[in-house]
Design a protein around this motif. Structure first.
Motif, PDB file in Angstrom:
ATOM      1  N   GLY A   1       0.689  -1.274   0.081  1.00 56.86           N
ATOM      2  CA  GLY A   1       0.077   0.104   0.079  1.00 56.86           C
ATOM      3  C   GLY A   1       0.815   1.171  -0.122  1.00 56.86           C
TER       4      GLY A   1
ATOM      5  N   ALA B   1      -4.948  -7.352 -12.056  1.00 52.38           N
ATOM      6  CA  ALA B   1      -5.032  -6.332 -10.786  1.00 52.38           C
ATOM      7  C   ALA B   1      -3.850  -5.890 -10.288  1.00 52.38           C
ATOM      8  N   ALA B   2      -2.656  -6.597 -10.330  1.00 50.27           N
ATOM      9  CA  ALA B   2      -1.363  -6.136 -10.000  1.00 50.27           C
ATOM     10  C   ALA B   2      -0.920  -4.776 -10.927  1.00 50.27           C
TER      11      ALA B   2
ATOM     12  N   GLN C   1      -3.112  -2.935 -12.496  1.00 49.44           N
ATOM     13  CA  GLN C   1      -4.072  -1.616 -12.277  1.00 49.44           C
ATOM     14  C   GLN C   1      -3.553  -1.033 -11.150  1.00 49.44           C
ATOM     15  N   ASP C   2      -3.168  -1.670  -9.920  1.00 49.89           N
ATOM     16  CA  ASP C   2      -2.589  -1.186  -8.582  1.00 49.89           C
ATOM     17  C   ASP C   2      -1.406  -0.250  -9.056  1.00 49.89           C
TER      18      ASP C   2
ATOM     19  N   ARG D   1      -1.373   3.864  -8.631  1.00 49.19           N
ATOM     20  CA  ARG D   1      -0.471   4.565  -7.628  1.00 49.19           C
ATOM     21  C   ARG D   1       0.689   5.525  -8.396  1.00 49.19           C
TER      22      ARG D   1
END
Length: 530
Positions: free
Chosen positions: A3, A138-139, A141-142, A146
């Motif tokens: 995060g 998903a990775a 997109q994350d 960021r």
């Protein structure tokens, strides 16, 4: 994926090690075919610093970085990482030491998606066998979120613009959590907004202890971003200093061995319109139907005038040139007139016959055949005209190439030299020479100085002024570098989200006014745009 904005590189914390050398290269020499690319150069990189590496095209910057990142395994000299001698036989070995590189030439697979390119060779797998597409997406997109990059992880990379592909390259390199990150001309295709976003990312990485080598021709961004600067010239080390001890003039003098001052030509008074564009529109196919890319663009262009077109990435700048040249993908509407007469341009061949030439944004994939000679590239648009009875006239082609080399000052060993072995600035001159050989009356230039050094830029600027002022060409210049537009243009047409938001004369033009007009709808432009 964590995060945190960006994970700190392993073993590279700032604590007690901010100024610790993490990489030291000494006595590095490299030759290609008996020609020295590097001669006994040294380079030191410290943890948590942004170290700019500068020099003209052919100075040896990229060669050293390819040695440091394992692309070139054969060289003389020594490299140490964290005080340990290393010699990388390939890129994987360098990556294992935490070294990642973003190449100037994009290193992506056009047929694959954004997510597939980011994790190529490192895909998450189910039971170690089957690629987990959902986890990869998903990775990606994350990571993109960021980084503040608005791209669809499922989008095919080959369908993205050059600037968007550059952002994918950056995301790919940062996904490695490298502790040494080499960035070779990372902003060459980015708009001012994307540049600022990248600078923020670079600062965050450096604050986390990542050591960054930043190769750039843009002195203003180096002054803004770097902690130290090293300059190479002709394959040799010339200078290493803290940025606080330098100014732009000293850096330029170190790069080229002399002072260069770019000066604008005299502003051209509008005359009779050579090119008139009225209510130009462009609609492109989209997975949800059709998307309007250009809406109601209108302007006139006079003989000997230089019209600049500016705007943020995706504003429609390049699409204007492609629509005029007949190479746009989609449906073009509106009216184009040459010397007052309406014309129907459906292909680049139509445009060439009408005296229109386009120097494309990406010279390597669209402007040149890199494995062919200078002669073959310059003669390509005119092979049919130069041929007799269907047989190529090699003497005529050679003479055409020699004229281009002499007129444009192309630095080469001869017209038989392969285009791919030339420096970026000389490659750009070959592209321009190819189109000037067709004797156009309208010259469209899309990012004419992208990825070339300050000395070559000045030569291109002088050429543009000469073509307009002395030879009377009507010229349109698209550039993502606002200082370049302000220097070259008699007028600047500003685009935002496919719309024409204003036109500024040279006397009226300023960076503040430009940004007011270029900001997307709902942004800072608001009510200030005409």
């Amino acid at each position: 994926m964590t995060g945190e904005p960006f994970p700190a590189a392993p073993g590279n914390s700032n604590a007690g090690g901010k100024h610790r050398p993490v990489l030291v290269a000494s006595g590095i020499s490299k030759q290609f075919g008996g020609i020295a690319a590097l001669t006994d150069v040294g380079f030191e990189l410290r943890a948590g610093e942004v170290h700019a590496l500068m020099g003209e095209n052919g100075a040896g910057k990229s060669t050293l970085m390819k040695i440091l990142s394992g692309v070139y395994a054969a060289y003389d000299g020594e490299i140490a990482v964290d005080g340990r001698p290393v010699h990388f036989a390939n890129v994987r070995q360098a990556e294992a030491e935490g070294i990642a590189i973003i190449h100037q030439e994009l290193n992506l697979v056009p047929e694959l998606s954004v997510a597939d390119n980011i994790f190529l060779g490192r895909e998450p797998r189910v039971a170690g066998l089957i690629i987990d597409r959902k986890a990869s997406r998903a990775a990606a997109q994350d990571l993109l979120a960021r980084l503040g990059i608005q791209l669809d992880p499922d989008a095919r990379v080959g369908g993205l613009r050059v600037g968007e592909q550059q952002l994918v390259e950056i995301a790919k390199a940062l996904s490695l959590s490298a502790r040494i990150l080499i960035m070779d001309e990372p902003t060459s295709a980015l708009s001012p907004a994307e540049c600022e976003r990248l600078f923020k990312i670079v600062r965050q990485l450096a604050a986390g202890g990542v050591a960054i080598v930043y190769i750039s021709h843009r002195i203003d961004e180096v002054m803004h971003l770097a902690d130290r600067v090293t300059v190479f010239r002709d394959g040799r080390h010339v200078l290493t200093r803290d940025i606080a001890d330098l100014d732009e003039d000293r850096i330029i003098a170190a790069m080229v061995g002399r002072n260069l001052l770019a000066t604008a030509g005299a502003e051209q008074s509008p005359g009779k319109a050579v090119l008139s564009v009225k209510e130009l529109t462009l609609s492109k196919p989209h997975r949800r139907g059709w998307r309007e890319v250009l809406r109601g663009v209108s302007f006139d262009l006079s003989q000997g005038e230089i019209l600049g077109i500016g705007g943020l990435l995706g504003s429609g700048r390049t699409e204007i040139l492609e629509s005029i040249f007949g190479s746009a993908i989609g449906t073009v509407g509106g009216e184009i007139r040459l010397l007052g007469e309406a014309v129907d341009i459906r292909s680049p061949l139509d445009a060439r016959r009408l005296g229109i030439a386009l120097v494309t944004e990406d010279r390597k994939s669209q402007g040149l055949h890199l494995q062919s000679s200078i002669t073959d590239n310059v003669a390509l648009p005119l092979v049919g005209r130069l041929s007799r009875f269907g047989i190529r006239s090699f003497p005529a082609e050679g003479e055409l190439a020699r004229q281009a080399v002499d007129t444009l000052g192309i630095r080469c060993s001869g017209t038989s030299q392969l285009a791919g072995t030339l420096s970026g600035g000389n490659q750009q001159k070959v592209v321009i020479g190819k189109w000037l050989a067709t004797r156009p009356r309208i010259l469209l230039l899309d990012e004419p100085t992208r990825g070339i050094d300050v000395g070559a830029k000045r030569e291109i600027y002088d050429l543009v002024f000469r073509l307009a002022r002395e030879e009377g060409l009507a010229i349109v210049v698209v550039s993502s570098e606002l200082p370049e537009l302000l220097l070259l243009s008699d007028r600047i047409l500003v685009m935002a989200e496919g719309r024409q938001t204003g036109t500024m004369s040279r006397a009226e033009a300023s960076e503040e006014r430009f940004m007011q007009l270029a900001a997307p709808y709902g942004g800072i432009r608001g009510k200030t745009a005409a």
